[in-house]
Design a protein around this motif. Structure first.
Motif, PDB file in Angstrom:
ATOM      1  N   ALA A  15     -13.274 -43.478  15.020  1.00 15.51           N
ATOM      2  CA  ALA A  15     -11.869 -43.283  15.385  1.00 15.51           C
ATOM      3  C   ALA A  15     -11.013 -43.083  14.144  1.00 15.51           C
ATOM      4  N   GLN A  16     -11.284 -43.853  13.102  1.00 20.15           N
ATOM      5  CA  GLN A  16     -10.525 -43.709  11.860  1.00 20.15           C
ATOM      6  C   GLN A  16     -10.731 -42.331  11.257  1.00 20.15           C
ATOM      7  N   LEU A  17     -11.966 -41.864  11.217  1.00 17.33           N
ATOM      8  CA  LEU A  17     -12.244 -40.542  10.653  1.00 17.33           C
ATOM      9  C   LEU A  17     -11.596 -39.425  11.467  1.00 17.33           C
ATOM     10  N   ALA A  18     -11.650 -39.536  12.781  1.00 19.13           N
ATOM     11  CA  ALA A  18     -11.041 -38.517  13.627  1.00 19.13           C
ATOM     12  C   ALA A  18      -9.532 -38.472  13.412  1.00 19.13           C
ATOM     13  N   ALA A  19      -8.912 -39.637  13.349  1.00 18.09           N
ATOM     14  CA  ALA A  19      -7.462 -39.694  13.128  1.00 18.09           C
ATOM     15  C   ALA A  19      -7.111 -39.203  11.733  1.00 18.09           C
ATOM     16  N   ARG A  20      -7.947 -39.524  10.772  1.00 22.24           N
ATOM     17  CA  ARG A  20      -7.701 -39.063   9.397  1.00 22.24           C
ATOM     18  C   ARG A  20      -7.767 -37.541   9.310  1.00 22.24           C
ATOM     19  N   ALA A  21      -8.601 -36.943  10.168  1.00 19.49           N
ATOM     20  CA  ALA A  21      -8.703 -35.482  10.218  1.00 19.49           C
ATOM     21  C   ALA A  21      -7.534 -34.860  10.972  1.00 19.49           C
ATOM     22  N   GLY A  22      -6.666 -35.701  11.555  1.00 22.60           N
ATOM     23  CA  GLY A  22      -5.470 -35.193  12.209  1.00 22.60           C
ATOM     24  C   GLY A  22      -5.494 -35.211  13.721  1.00 22.60           C
ATOM     25  N   ALA A  23      -6.578 -35.681  14.317  1.00 23.52           N
ATOM     26  CA  ALA A  23      -6.699 -35.661  15.774  1.00 23.52           C
ATOM     27  C   ALA A  23      -6.088 -36.918  16.400  1.00 23.52           C
ATOM     28  N   ARG A  24      -5.384 -36.730  17.491  1.00 25.59           N
ATOM     29  CA  ARG A  24      -4.964 -37.883  18.290  1.00 25.59           C
ATOM     30  C   ARG A  24      -6.244 -38.481  18.854  1.00 25.59           C
ATOM     31  N   THR A  25      -6.410 -39.803  18.711  1.00 20.78           N
ATOM     32  CA  THR A  25      -7.679 -40.439  19.021  1.00 20.78           C
ATOM     33  C   THR A  25      -7.471 -41.613  19.957  1.00 20.78           C
ATOM     34  N   LEU A  26      -8.253 -41.641  21.023  1.00 14.98           N
ATOM     35  CA  LEU A  26      -8.241 -42.756  21.963  1.00 14.98           C
ATOM     36  C   LEU A  26      -9.483 -43.590  21.711  1.00 14.98           C
ATOM     37  N   LEU A  27      -9.293 -44.887  21.494  1.00 15.89           N
ATOM     38  CA  LEU A  27     -10.405 -45.804  21.272  1.00 15.89           C
ATOM     39  C   LEU A  27     -10.514 -46.696  22.497  1.00 15.89           C
ATOM     40  N   TYR A  28     -11.670 -46.644  23.152  1.00 14.36           N
ATOM     41  CA  TYR A  28     -11.894 -47.377  24.404  1.00 14.36           C
ATOM     42  C   TYR A  28     -13.013 -48.395  24.250  1.00 14.36           C
ATOM     43  N   ASP A  29     -12.827 -49.534  24.877  1.00 11.96           N
ATOM     44  CA  ASP A  29     -13.911 -50.489  25.070  1.00 11.96           C
ATOM     45  C   ASP A  29     -13.615 -51.243  26.355  1.00 11.96           C
ATOM     46  N   ALA A  30     -14.648 -51.512  27.137  1.00  9.84           N
ATOM     47  CA  ALA A  30     -14.478 -52.217  28.410  1.00  9.84           C
ATOM     48  C   ALA A  30     -14.168 -53.692  28.203  1.00  9.84           C
ATOM     49  N   PRO A  57       0.344 -45.634   1.511  1.00  7.01           N
ATOM     50  CA  PRO A  57       0.739 -46.381   2.705  1.00  7.01           C
ATOM     51  C   PRO A  57       1.243 -45.472   3.826  1.00  7.01           C
ATOM     52  N   ASP A  58       1.966 -44.407   3.478  1.00  6.06           N
ATOM     53  CA  ASP A  58       2.451 -43.483   4.508  1.00  6.06           C
ATOM     54  C   ASP A  58       1.305 -42.738   5.185  1.00  6.06           C
ATOM     55  N   GLN A  59       0.291 -42.362   4.424  1.00  2.00           N
ATOM     56  CA  GLN A  59      -0.865 -41.700   5.028  1.00  2.00           C
ATOM     57  C   GLN A  59      -1.581 -42.646   5.993  1.00  2.00           C
ATOM     58  N   ALA A  60      -1.760 -43.893   5.577  1.00  2.00           N
ATOM     59  CA  ALA A  60      -2.419 -44.877   6.434  1.00  2.00           C
ATOM     60  C   ALA A  60      -1.615 -45.096   7.710  1.00  2.00           C
ATOM     61  N   LYS A  61      -0.303 -45.156   7.578  1.00  2.00           N
ATOM     62  CA  LYS A  61       0.549 -45.338   8.754  1.00  2.00           C
ATOM     63  C   LYS A  61       0.407 -44.159   9.717  1.00  2.00           C
ATOM     64  N   GLY A  62       0.366 -42.950   9.180  1.00  2.00           N
ATOM     65  CA  GLY A  62       0.195 -41.766  10.017  1.00  2.00           C
ATOM     66  C   GLY A  62      -1.137 -41.755  10.737  1.00  2.00           C
ATOM     67  N   ILE A  63      -2.187 -42.154  10.033  1.00  2.00           N
ATOM     68  CA  ILE A  63      -3.521 -42.234  10.650  1.00  2.00           C
ATOM     69  C   ILE A  63      -3.496 -43.245  11.784  1.00  2.00           C
TER      70      ILE A  63
END
Length: 73
Positions: A15-30, A57-63
């Motif tokens: 999820a972190q890598l996908a968001a870092r690449a710019g994708a909106r990411t949904l993280l699911y767990d039951a 810090p701004d990049q991390a916040k955006g991710i």
């Protein structure tokens, strides 16, 4: 948009890598506790990257803003 099923160590990292690449990411767990732990791992990973100078810090916040924890598929 990317969906990651399973918020364990691998899921949080993906999820972190996908968001870092710019994708909106949904993280699911039951399991709610597992989902919370996954988000905490993701946050800790981002903080580590900031401390090492690999992200601002701004990049991390955006991710982090691109990752949404969800309890339903």
């Amino acid at each position: 948009m990317i969906g990651v099923v399973g918020a364990g160590t691998m899921g949080a990292g993906i999820a972190q890598l996908a968001a870092r690449a710019g994708a909106r990411t949904l993280l699911y767990d039951a399991v709610p506790d597992a989902l919370n732990a996954g988000i905490e791992k993701l946050d800790a990973g981002l903080e580590h990257l900031v401390q090492r100078g690999r992200l601002t810090p701004d990049q991390a916040k955006g991710i982090r803003q691109r990752v949404e924890a969800v309890s339903e598929l």
